[in-house]
Write an enzyme that holds these catalytic residues in place. Structure first.
Site, mmCIF file in Angstrom:
data_model
loop_
_atom_site.group_PDB
_atom_site.id
_atom_site.type_symbol
_atom_site.label_atom_id
_atom_site.label_comp_id
_atom_site.label_asym_id
_atom_site.label_seq_id
_atom_site.Cartn_x
_atom_site.Cartn_y
_atom_site.Cartn_z
ATOM 1 N N CYS A 43 0.847 -1.187 0.000
ATOM 2 C CA CYS A 43 0.000 0.000 0.000
ATOM 3 C C CYS A 43 0.887 1.243 0.000
ATOM 4 C CB CYS A 43 -0.893 -0.028 1.240
ATOM 5 S SG CYS A 43 -1.822 1.498 1.540
ATOM 6 N N HIS B 38 -7.691 4.984 -4.443
ATOM 7 C CA HIS B 38 -7.182 4.834 -5.802
ATOM 8 C C HIS B 38 -6.424 3.514 -5.969
ATOM 9 C CE1 HIS B 38 -6.952 9.538 -5.906
ATOM 10 N NE2 HIS B 38 -8.183 9.082 -6.036
ATOM 11 N N HIS C 19 -8.363 -3.644 2.567
ATOM 12 C CA HIS C 19 -7.281 -2.912 3.227
ATOM 13 C C HIS C 19 -7.493 -1.402 3.128
ATOM 14 C CE1 HIS C 19 -3.042 -2.071 4.427
ATOM 15 N NE2 HIS C 19 -3.194 -1.039 3.592
ATOM 16 N N GLU C 20 -7.751 -0.914 1.917
ATOM 17 C CA GLU C 20 -7.865 0.528 1.726
ATOM 18 C C GLU C 20 -9.091 1.108 2.419
ATOM 19 O OE1 GLU C 20 -5.428 2.167 0.637
ATOM 20 O OE2 GLU C 20 -4.272 0.472 -0.159
ATOM 21 N N HIS D 168 -8.194 2.185 5.835
ATOM 22 C CA HIS D 168 -7.634 3.544 5.888
ATOM 23 C C HIS D 168 -8.741 4.583 5.811
ATOM 24 C CE1 HIS D 168 -3.557 2.237 5.827
ATOM 25 N NE2 HIS D 168 -3.530 1.860 4.559
ATOM 26 N N HIS E 52 -1.339 1.356 9.407
ATOM 27 C CA HIS E 52 -0.794 0.030 9.136
ATOM 28 C C HIS E 52 -0.466 -0.728 10.413
ATOM 29 C CE1 HIS E 52 0.426 1.378 4.866
ATOM 30 N NE2 HIS E 52 -0.697 0.693 4.835
#
Length: 325
Positions: free
Chosen positions: A127, A256, A280-281, A284, A290
């Protein structure tokens, strides 16, 4: 005079083009590249470097560590001197310190040298969100709280990380909408819609959030899409390999994918799993940084060909530390 082409010949050429288009797709979703390059491959040539040496290419290691928050020569007011240190090939004290922090974060032997295990870790697809932001968040220290699970259970340490200042969606904002906008066409909107629906569902199961695609003509909380290289957000992608995606903490709402990767919903060697990266994104987007736990969704690295879609206990502890159970 332009020669006329017979209807039969036009039909034949059309069939040939269609066959070529179909056969050119090596996977279900293709970022347009047949080979999965490695943006960090130059680090391989620096293996074995240590403090006191001057080795051609060390400035690339410095840029890597700067990109992910470990190295900041600009902390001093002498910007000209900082720029010189950042772009030279000297293995100095700040570089050694940055490598030690990186090694501690990823449970590597802390040597301060660019040993083979450290290089191997650095070269993995990952990432693009920094591990350390503004020098204030480190995976070694942030989030390592003890949790007690019942009267007879052991205290267990968590390793989740929250962004500096702990940005979060306001209490009144429990229903988040999303929409799609890509500057590069990589997959169909229906396929991306299915991928994101699966990924959002993972977080909906453990939080108070609900997620829904925004109606046409409305403003969404989150915008998701594929982009290539410098795409206007100050964090350019680096081509095949290297960083595969990035997103922003609340309440910015941008996610993105790197269009130069090979993407798939059924990952095979050389292809990145769309769903795994989306899960995962989204972490965030909700406010998690992380984790240092390799099995956690919020671990920064994911090899190609791997599907990693289920939340780990550390992910759940992190999101509930931010928003409550």
């Amino acid at each position: 005079m332009v020669p006329r082409v017979s209807p039969f010949l036009r039909a034949f050429l059309l069939i040939v083009m269609l066959i070529h288009t179909i056969s050119a797709k090596p996977s279900e979703v293709n970022g347009g590249k047949r080979s999965h390059g490695q943006a960090f491959e130059n680090l391989q040539h620096l293996k074995g470097c240590q403090k006191g040496q001057t080795v051609q290419g060390l400035h690339e290691l410095k840029l890597y560590l700067k990109k992910f928050g470990y190295l900041n020569y600009g902390a001093s007011n002498n910007h000209k001197l900082a720029h010189a240190h950042e772009n030279n090939d000297e293995f100095d004290d700040p570089l050694e310190s940055a490598i030690k922090t990186y090694q501690q974060n990823y449970h590597l032997k802390v040597t301060g040298r660019l040993d083979s295990q450290t290089v191997k870790q650095m070269m993995m697809p990952r990432c693009g969100v920094p591990d350390i932001t503004n020098g204030t968040t480190s995976m070694r220290s942030a989030g390592k709280k003890k949790h007690h699970h019942g009267p007879t259970s052991l205290h267990r340490a968590s390793h989740f990380v929250l962004f500096p200042g702990q940005p979060r969606w306001p209490p009144s904002k429990t229903h988040l909408t999303y929409q799609f906008f890509s500057s590069v066409q990589v997959t169909s909107i229906d396929n991306l819609r299915s991928v994101c629906s699966q990924a959002f569902a993972k977080w909906a199961q453990v939080t108070h959030f609900t997620f829904e695609e925004a109606q046409d003509g409305t403003t969404a909380d989150i915008v998701i899409g594929f982009h290539r290289g410098d795409h206007g957000d100050g964090a350019p992608f680096d081509g095949p390999g290297g960083t595969v995606a990035h997103s922003t903490p609340p309440t910015d709402g941008r996610f993105h994918y790197d269009a130069d990767e090979i993407w798939s919903t059924d990952p095979s060697p050389g292809a990145m799993d769309l769903v795994s990266v989306a899960v995962h994104e989204i972490g965030h987007l909700l406010g998690l940084g992380h984790s240092s736990i390799e099995d956690a969704i919020m671990y920064a690295f994911i090899p190609s060909g791997v599907a990693k879609r289920d939340l780990h206990e550390d992910d759940v502890q992190g999101i509930r530390a931010l928003y409550g159970p």
